[in-house]
Design an enzyme around this catalytic site. Sequence first.
Site, PDB file in Angstrom:
ATOM      1  N   ASP A 109      -2.614   6.398  -3.407  1.00  0.00           N
ATOM      2  CA  ASP A 109      -1.439   5.723  -2.842  1.00  0.00           C
ATOM      3  C   ASP A 109      -0.982   4.539  -3.691  1.00  0.00           C
ATOM      4  O   ASP A 109      -1.477   4.327  -4.798  1.00  0.00           O
ATOM      5  CB  ASP A 109      -1.725   5.291  -1.401  1.00  0.00           C
ATOM      6  N   ASP A 123      -6.079   2.644  -2.993  1.00  0.00           N
ATOM      7  CA  ASP A 123      -7.265   2.695  -2.140  1.00  0.00           C
ATOM      8  C   ASP A 123      -7.363   3.994  -1.337  1.00  0.00           C
ATOM      9  O   ASP A 123      -8.398   4.280  -0.754  1.00  0.00           O
ATOM     10  CB  ASP A 123      -7.372   1.460  -1.223  1.00  0.00           C
ATOM     11  N   ARG A 124      -6.288   4.783  -1.300  1.00  0.00           N
ATOM     12  CA  ARG A 124      -6.363   6.051  -0.567  1.00  0.00           C
ATOM     13  C   ARG A 124      -6.539   7.215  -1.524  1.00  0.00           C
ATOM     14  O   ARG A 124      -6.174   7.117  -2.697  1.00  0.00           O
ATOM     15  CB  ARG A 124      -5.077   6.288   0.227  1.00  0.00           C
ATOM     16  N   ASP A 184      -1.446   1.335  -3.791  1.00  0.00           N
ATOM     17  CA  ASP A 184      -2.395   0.340  -4.308  1.00  0.00           C
ATOM     18  C   ASP A 184      -3.745   0.953  -4.669  1.00  0.00           C
ATOM     19  O   ASP A 184      -4.707   0.226  -4.926  1.00  0.00           O
ATOM     20  CB  ASP A 184      -2.576  -0.797  -3.306  1.00  0.00           C
ATOM     21  N   LYS A 226     -11.530   0.554   0.715  1.00  0.00           N
ATOM     22  CA  LYS A 226     -11.547   1.975   0.444  1.00  0.00           C
ATOM     23  C   LYS A 226     -11.167   2.179  -1.019  1.00  0.00           C
ATOM     24  O   LYS A 226     -10.554   1.315  -1.623  1.00  0.00           O
ATOM     25  CB  LYS A 226     -10.610   2.722   1.388  1.00  0.00           C
ATOM     26  N   SER A 265       0.786  -1.221   0.000  1.00  0.00           N
ATOM     27  CA  SER A 265       0.000   0.000   0.000  1.00  0.00           C
ATOM     28  C   SER A 265       0.827   1.286   0.000  1.00  0.00           C
ATOM     29  O   SER A 265       1.560   1.534  -0.937  1.00  0.00           O
ATOM     30  CB  SER A 265      -0.952  -0.039   1.183  1.00  0.00           C
ATOM     31  N   HIS A 266       0.714   2.066   1.067  1.00  0.00           N
ATOM     32  CA  HIS A 266       1.373   3.373   1.089  1.00  0.00           C
ATOM     33  C   HIS A 266       2.839   3.268   1.490  1.00  0.00           C
ATOM     34  O   HIS A 266       3.525   4.290   1.577  1.00  0.00           O
ATOM     35  CB  HIS A 266       0.644   4.282   2.074  1.00  0.00           C
TER      36      HIS A 266
HETATM   37  C1  VG1 Z   1      -2.743   2.576   8.509  1.00  0.00           C
HETATM   38  C2  VG1 Z   1      -3.872   3.558   8.698  1.00  0.00           C
HETATM   39  C3  VG1 Z   1      -5.207   2.847   8.601  1.00  0.00           C
HETATM   40  C4  VG1 Z   1      -5.294   2.098   7.268  1.00  0.00           C
HETATM   41  C5  VG1 Z   1      -4.112   1.163   7.128  1.00  0.00           C
HETATM   42  C6  VG1 Z   1      -4.071   0.478   5.786  1.00  0.00           C
HETATM   43  O1  VG1 Z   1      -2.755   1.631   9.554  1.00  0.00           O
HETATM   44  O2  VG1 Z   1      -3.756   4.208   9.941  1.00  0.00           O
HETATM   45  O3  VG1 Z   1      -6.224   3.802   8.721  1.00  0.00           O
HETATM   46  O4  VG1 Z   1      -6.488   1.366   7.191  1.00  0.00           O
HETATM   47  O5  VG1 Z   1      -2.900   1.901   7.266  1.00  0.00           O
HETATM   48  O6  VG1 Z   1      -4.076   1.402   4.739  1.00  0.00           O
HETATM   49  P1  VG1 Z   1      -1.766   1.742  10.819  1.00  0.00           P
HETATM   50  O7  VG1 Z   1      -2.064   0.509  11.620  1.00  0.00           O
HETATM   51  O8  VG1 Z   1      -0.365   1.793  10.285  1.00  0.00           O
HETATM   52  O9  VG1 Z   1      -2.122   3.011  11.503  1.00  0.00           O
HETATM   53  V1  VG1 Z   1      -3.351   1.022   3.278  1.00  0.00           V
HETATM   54  O10 VG1 Z   1      -3.756   2.177   2.212  1.00  0.00           O
HETATM   55  O11 VG1 Z   1      -1.746   0.995   3.781  1.00  0.00           O
HETATM   56  O12 VG1 Z   1      -3.903  -0.530   2.966  1.00  0.00           O
HETATM   57 CO    CO Z   2      -3.435   1.615   0.314  1.00  0.00          CO
END
Ligand code: VG1
Ligand code: CO
Length: 543
Positions: free
Chosen positions: A277, A281-282, A279, A376, A113-114
């Site tokens: 981001d 979803d953000r 993948d 998302k 993801s991010h």
């Molecule tokens: C983070 C964010 C959370 C989000 C998750 C996955 O998690 O705070 O809101 O759902 O990333 O997003 P954490 O546990 O690091 O706070 V993604 O776009 O990385 O799948």
């Molecule tokens: Co993501």
Amino acid sequence: MVTNRVPTTPFSDQRPGTSGLRKKVTVFQQPRYVENFIQAVFDTVEGAQGATLVIGGDGRFFNETVIQTALKMAAANGFSRILVGQNGLLSTPAASCIIRKYKAVGGLVLSASHNPGGPDGDFGIKFNMAHGGPAPETFTEAVFKRASGISEYKIIEASDVDLGRLGETRLGDATVQVIDSVEDYAELMETLIDFDRVSRLFRSGFRMRFDALSAVTGPYAKAILEGRLGAPAGTVVNGEPKPDFGGHHPDPNPVHAHDLMDLMHGPDAPDFGAASDGDGDRNMIVAPGLFVTPSDSLAILTAHAHLAPGYSRGLAGVARSMPTSRAADRVAAKLGIKAYETPTGWKFFANLLDAGLITLCGEESAGTGSDHIREKDGLWAVLLWLNILAALEKPADQIVRDHWAAFGRDYYSRHDYEDLETKAANDLMDNLRGKLSKLPGQQFAGLTVAGCDDFSYTDPVDGSVTPRQGVRILFEEDARAVFRLSGTGTSGATLRVYMERFEPDPNRHSLPTAEVLAPVVAAANAIAEISHYTGLEAPTVIT
Ligand code: VG1
Ligand code: CO
């Protein structure tokens, strides 16, 4: 076709976090690491025999290697049909859409993801269920247990599948179908958003920039914004997915998407700016001269979603993750619909969406979505914004200011302290939890603690309880501080401190966020003794 049962021994660290198993690429590159985890997932999935499986990823380094392994393992484990995105690409929302549309038993989403990519970056594997959403904790815990005792995995001997060519291939007893990554997703968007109206907006000279940060959303944004909606070529920048995201940190926030921020705050700012981001979803939304916090964006979308065809009948309810500001709750109250508060992580929204209790949901971390899928959805949020902009015929910054005037403004900021020693981070949280009973009534930086707790969630649909989801401190001055440790980081620990303060007075809606939140920041630091435990005087990232 030969199916091999390969003996293996377990790894002790295959417990999925907030969103799947996320580790450094080098961890995943250890022999048998990927195979063990995927086998543990397949052993946990019910009804794999003869079922359809979806596989796709965000195109980061190691994506194709893992996809080839996953395909051969899926064939050996009895799936009969495997849908895979062309070149191994599927954004997370597209994967969710495809799982639902083709009634798959689930899908493997390969993404961190991010998190940054490349050989020194991160990789991840997530399993999504038949409803298209991330597996719940009961499932991920079962996977962890299985992985912790695994003794063999199954894989067929076959040559690699050509992921560049659309169409079907046989792989053992299974059929692999390489599908267009964008088509199904784009079709779904056309049912929700008024494409004619948004096209007219672009034809009228409306200018926008979409920064795909060299991640997976590029092809989607180009096909939909520049293709179907007729936005001028060049609207989408950094639109080619790259294995290392071109060196970008693919996290759409004001710090990492600084080029977009600079443009939107400059003299030649277009009418609307957005980013997504790794993948897809953000989403990040920027009005000319004004960054829209994800919490505000959720509230604004909730207030105006009925302007888009997919939501013209109104909303059933809205949900936000606990650390997300309470802005959406205020809109829900006005609309007379219910607002739900869930722990961080998209998996907690799935039951509410499945039960029809909510239509929209979102997180402060730039995730927004609706009942159209169970993830998302970054580009969807951008399209819904465009639909609203076209319908209201007002500049984006005006829409935000009008919203604050109607509902009040929730000033909001998140402070991250990254790369902490795990012990120090745990000690900080333990210390904080230990003092909760004594805090009410005490004053810090001029703010009085009204109440505090360690958030525990009881799912209204299945009654399951998820405790210890973050400490929240409420102040009498209508301010709040929330503390939790990240579940997506891959080195050490990350402390997230979320701070907000409500301001009803429109004359005080244009103040710098840092100024308004200064007392909350000071109180949060004093209560949690952040510098004492972390050794840091300031956060590593402020968003
Ligand atoms: C983070 C964010 C959370 C989000 C998750 C996955 O998690 O705070 O809101 O759902 O990333 O997003 P954490 O546990 O690091 O706070 V993604 O776009 O990385 O799948
Ligand atoms: Co993501």
